[in-house]
Enzyme design. Structure first.
Site, PDB file in Angstrom:
ATOM      1  N   GLU A 464       0.871  -1.269   0.037  1.00  0.00           N
ATOM      2  CA  GLU A 464      -0.210  -0.027   0.150  1.00  0.00           C
ATOM      3  C   GLU A 464       0.830   1.211  -0.104  1.00  0.00           C
ATOM      4  O   GLU A 464       0.327   2.320  -0.567  1.00  0.00           O
ATOM      5  CB  GLU A 464      -1.094  -0.181   1.185  1.00  0.00           C
ATOM      6  CG  GLU A 464      -2.087  -0.990   1.131  1.00  0.00           C
ATOM      7  CD  GLU A 464      -2.904  -0.974  -0.173  1.00  0.00           C
ATOM      8  OE1 GLU A 464      -2.946  -0.183  -0.586  1.00  0.00           O
ATOM      9  OE2 GLU A 464      -3.343  -2.301  -0.503  1.00  0.00           O
ATOM     10  N   HIS A 467       1.764   2.424  -3.243  1.00  0.00           N
ATOM     11  CA  HIS A 467       0.547   3.312  -4.014  1.00  0.00           C
ATOM     12  C   HIS A 467       0.814   4.528  -3.487  1.00  0.00           C
ATOM     13  O   HIS A 467       0.599   5.605  -4.016  1.00  0.00           O
ATOM     14  CB  HIS A 467      -0.737   2.815  -3.587  1.00  0.00           C
ATOM     15  CG  HIS A 467      -1.480   1.575  -4.330  1.00  0.00           C
ATOM     16  ND1 HIS A 467      -1.253   1.493  -5.544  1.00  0.00           N
ATOM     17  CD2 HIS A 467      -1.833   0.252  -3.597  1.00  0.00           C
ATOM     18  CE1 HIS A 467      -2.041   0.177  -5.818  1.00  0.00           C
ATOM     19  NE2 HIS A 467      -2.290  -0.503  -4.809  1.00  0.00           N
TER      20      HIS A 467
END
Length: 675
Positions: A464, A467
Site C-alpha cells: 500500500e 501506492h
C-alpha cells in the site's frame, strides 16, 4: 459556523480540517459543489468562442473544486471511519453524484467541443505531450460513457448509472454489517492455542469493545483469516472459515445475492446500450489489456500449472499433518510444513516485526534510500480519527513533497482490506501538493502491548505504501493525471514493485529486530524467508486466479445471459469448473457475495489487473537487481520515468522507456513456479 468545505483549507498542504467537519456539513457541501460545477460546465458548453484547448479542456480541469474537496473527505470517512448515519447519507448522495457525472459526460454540447479540439490537435504545435493526452483521455472517457448516444439512450443510461450507484453502496454496507455480525466469539481460552499473547490481546480487545467476555475473532475482507495459520484447534479454524465464506449469503437483511445479480444485469444492459457485447469489453477497452480475450489469454494460460501445483501442495500438506487438508486447515498445515522446511513459521517471526519499527526502519528507510524522501511525524496535524498518524514528506533537499497519513488498525466502522486513497490531489494547474492515506486492518492490541505484525501484514504495508509513493512522487499539470490516476490494470504495478524491499537484505536487517531485546532476526529465520520464495505459490496463484476468473465470468455475460442467472452459488460453481480452477480446499480469494473489489470497489471486470501488472512488476524486480538494487541511481530512474509521470503518459510507453523494451513474462512464471 461556516461550512469547512466552503473554501480551500488553510492548513499545511491543504489538509482538510477534520476536527471541524461534522455530519451536517456534507449534504450542503455536496449540493453546493454539484451546483457550482454544473454552472461552470454550462459556461464552457455555451461559450460562443470557438472551442480551444484552453477554454474547454483546461476549463474542465479547473471546474468542481468544491465538489472535489467534499468528496475526498466524505469517501475517506465512509470507507475508513463510518457510522450508520454516514452510510445513510452515502446512500442518499450516491445517485445524485452519478446523475451529476452523467450530466457532464453525456452533455452533447460539451462532447462536440472536445471532439472539435481533438480534430484540431494537428494545428497546435505549442501543446505538450500531457496536453495532448488530456484531450485524448477526455474524448475516450466521454465516448465510452455514452456521450454519442441519442436522447433516449442517454436517459436509460442515466437511470442505470443512478441505480448502480445505489446498489454498489448497498453491497458495501451489507458486507460491512455482515462481516461485523459474523465475527467469531470465543469463550474458552484453550481454543486459542497457538496464538501468541499479542494476537490474544487483540482478540480480547475486540470482544471488550463490543461488551463481550472472552475473545472475538474479527474477519478480514478476503477468504479465511491470518490466524488460521497458528490456531491448533481444528474446530475453531472451521468456524472461522465457514463464517468468512458465508458473508453476504445468509438470507438475512445483509444478504448480497439479489444485489449482486441486479448489478450484473444492469452492467450487462449498459454495455449493450453502449454497443459492446458485455461489461468486460467496455472496461478493457480503456485499459492496457484492450480486450477481454487478451485477459482470458493470460489468465487461462496460468491455470493448468497453478491448479496442478495446488493439488500437489495439498497432498504434501495432508501427509505433513496426518489428515486430509480442508480449506480451514491449509494455512495451519502450510505453517507446519514451513517450520519443518525453513524454520520460518509465522509465530517465530512476529516478535521481530513490530509495526512502528517496520514503518520507520523498513518502509520509510527504503523510500529514503531509493527516492531521497524523509518522513517527519506531525502531531500538530490531525486526521479523521485519533488513530490516524500524519507525516510530512520532504525531498532530500528539503523541498515539500506532501503529507502521508497512516490508519493502521481495524475497527467496526472501517471496511475490510487495505487501500490507498488521495485526500488532496497534486496538480500544477491548481497549485496543490498531494495528501494521501494508507488504510490497513491490523488487529489492535490491548493498551501497553506492542503491535506485532505477521509477514503478510508487513507485505501489505509495503504494497500500500507503493501506492502512496505513486501519489506522492507523481508531478503532473492536470488533476486528472495525479498520482494513481492511471489505467486500472497498471495501477498495481508500482505497489507490487515496492513489495520487493520486504526481504531485501539491507532493509530486512534494518527493521526485523526483536521488539524487546533489539536482537536482529536470527540467521536461520532470514535464510528461511529467502529460501521460501515460491513456497505455497500453487495455493496463492490458484486462489487469486479463481477470483479473477469469477470476476471475468460475471462480467462477460451478455444482457440476455445475465437475466437468466438466478443462483449465485450455481453460477460460481459452474464458472470455476469451466475455467478448470475448482480446486478442493482452495476457495477463491473472494467469493462473489463479499467480492468488494468488483461489486463496490471499482475493480469490476478489472481484478485481473493484479497479475497483469505483476508481469511488469516481476520484470522490474529483475531490472533493480541488475542495476544496483536499493540505490538512489536506480530509484531516481524509476521515480522519474514511472512514478513521476502519473497518468500523464501512456503507461506501457512509460514502461518501455524505463526498461528499454516491453515486459517479458518469464520472471513472473519463475516467481509463481509456473515454468
Amino acid at each position: 459556523m461556516a461550512n469547512p468545505f466552503d473554501a480551500p483549507s488553510t492548513l499545511p498542504y491543504a489538509l482538510p480540517p477534520f476536527d471541524d467537519v461534522r455530519l451536517e456539513h456534507f449534504r450542503p457541501a455536496f449540493d453546493a459543489g454539484i451546483a457550482e460545477q454544473r454552472a461552470e460546465v454550462e459556461v464552457i458548453a455555451t461559450d460562443p468562442a470557438p472551442p480551444t484547448f484552453e477554454n474547454t479542456l483546461v476549463a474542465l480541469e479547473r471546474s468542481g473544486q468544491l465538489l472535489t474537496r467534499v468528496s475526498h473527505v466524505f469517501f475517506t470517512l465512509s470507507s475508513a471511519d463510518s457510522t450508520p448515519e454516514l452510510h445513510d447519507l452515502e446512500a442518499e448522495v450516491a445517485p445524485l453524484l452519478a446523475a451529476h457525472r452523467d450530466a457532464i459526460t453525456l452533455d452533447s454540447r460539451l462532447y462536440a467541443r472536445v471532439d472539435a479540439v481533438r480534430s484540431a490537435l494537428g494545428d497546435r504545435s505549442d501543446l505538450t505531450d500531457e496536453d495532448r493526452r488530456l484531450v485524448e483521455r477526455v474524448h475516450t472517457e466521454m465516448t465510452l460513457a455514452g456521450a454519442g448516444l441519442d436522447d433516449a439512450g442517454k436517459e436509460r443510461l442515466t437511470a442505470i448509472n443512478q441505480e448502480l450507484s445505489t446498489l454498489t453502496t448497498t453491497f458495501e454496507r451489507n458486507l460491512l454489517e455482515d462481516t461485523n455480525d459474523l465475527a467469531v466469539h470465543v469463550t474458552e481460552e484453550r481454543e486459542l492455542d497457538g496464538l501468541d499473547d499479542g494476537a490474544k490481546s487483540a482478540a480480547a480487545g475486540a470482544a471488550s469493545d463490543r461488551g463481550l467476555d472472552g475473545w472475538l475473532v474479527t474477519l478480514p475482507l478476503y477468504t479465511g483469516h491470518p490466524w488460521l495459520a497458528s490456531l491448533t484447534d481444528r474446530g475453531l479454524r472451521e468456524r472461522i472459515m465457514r463464517a468468512s465464506l458465508s458473508r453476504g449469503r445468509n438470507g438475512n437483511e445483509h444478504d448480497n445475492r439479489d444485489v449482486l445479480l441486479r448489478i450484473v444485469r444492469l452492467r450487462a444492459e449498459r454495455a449493450e446500450l453502449l454497443g459492446f457485447p458485455n461489461h468486460a469489453a467496455v472496461v478493457t477497452a480503456d485499459e492496457t489489456a484492450r480486450t477481454p480475450e487478451a485477459v482470458e489469454g493470460l489468465l487461462s494460460s496460468l491455470v493448468p500449472a497453478a491448479a496442478a501445483n495446488a493439488e500437489d501442495e495439498r497432498a504434501v500438506r495432508s501427509r505433513t499433518v496426518g489428515f486430509e487438508v480442508e480449506a480451514w486447515d491449509w494455512a495451519y498445515a502450510t505453517e507446519v510444513l514451513r517450520g519443518e522446511q525453513f524454520a520460518a513459521d509465522s509465530s517465530a517471526l512476529r516478535p521481530y516485526l513490530e509495526a512502528d519499527r517496520v514503518l520507520h526502519d523498513g518502509v520509510f528507510h527504503a523510500a529514503g534510500a531509493l527516492y531521497g524522501l524523509t518522513f517527519t511525524e506531525r502531531p500538530d496535524l490531525h486526521g479523521y480519527n485519533d488513530e490516524v498518524r500524519v507525516f510530512e514528506v520532504r525531498s532530500e533537499d528539503g523541498a515539500e513533497v506532501g503529507l502521508y497519513l497512516l490508519d493502521l488498525y481495524t475497527r467496526d466502522g472501517k471496511r475490510g482490506g487495505a487501500w490507498m486513497n488521495p485526500v488532496v490531489e497534486q496538480s500544477h494547474l491548481l497549485g496543490t501538493l498531494p495528501v494521501v492515506v494508507n488504510n490497513l486492518n491490523v488487529a489492535k492490541p490491548a493498551p501497553g502491548s506492542p503491535t506485532l505484525l505477521i509477514q503478510d501484514e508487513v507485505e501489505t504495508l509495503f504494497h500500500e505504501f507503493g501506492h502512496a509513493l505513486h501519489g506522492l512522487i507523481a508531478r503532473t499539470t492536470y488533476p486528472r493525471f495525479s498520482g494513481t490516476n492511471v489505467e486500472r490494470d497498471f495501477v498495481e504495478f508500482p505497489s507490487q514493485v515496492n513489495e520487493m524491499w520486504v526481504t531485501w537484505p539491507s532493509v530486512l536487517a534494518n527493521y526485523a529486530k526483536h521488539h524487546e531485546t533489539g536482537e536482529p532476526l536470527p540467521p536461520e529465520l532470514v535464510l528461511g524467508l529467502s529460501d521460501s520464495a515460491g513456497f505455497n505459490e500453487g495455493f496463492g496463484t490458484t486462489e487469486y486466479l479463481a477470483a479473477a476468473l469469477l470476476d471475468q465470468a460475471w462480467h462477460r455475460l451478455s444482457a440476455e445471459e445475465a437475466a437468466a442467472v438466478t443462483s449465485v452459488e450455481d453460477f460460481e460453481r459452474d464458472a470455476l469448473a469451466a475455467a478448470g480452477i475448482d480446486v478442493a480446499a482452495v476457495p477463491p480469494r473472494y467469493s462473489s457475495t463479499y467480492f468488494a473489489h468488483t461489486f463496490s470497489g471499482g475493480y469490476d471486470a478489472g481484478y485481473y489487473g493484479y497479475i497483469w501488472s505483476e508481469v511488469l512488476d516481476a520484470d522490474t524486480v529483475e531490472w533493480f537487481r541488475e542495476h544496483g538494487g536499493l540505490s538512489r541511481t536506480a530509484g531516481e530512474r524509476f521515480a522519474t520515468m514511472v512514478l513521476g509521470v502519473g497518468g500523464a503518459q501512456d503507461p506501457l510507453e512509460a514502461y518501455r522507456a524505463f526498461r528499454g523494451r516491453d515486459a517479458e513474462v518469464g520472471p513472473l512464471l519463475r516467481r509463481r513456479g509456473l515454468e
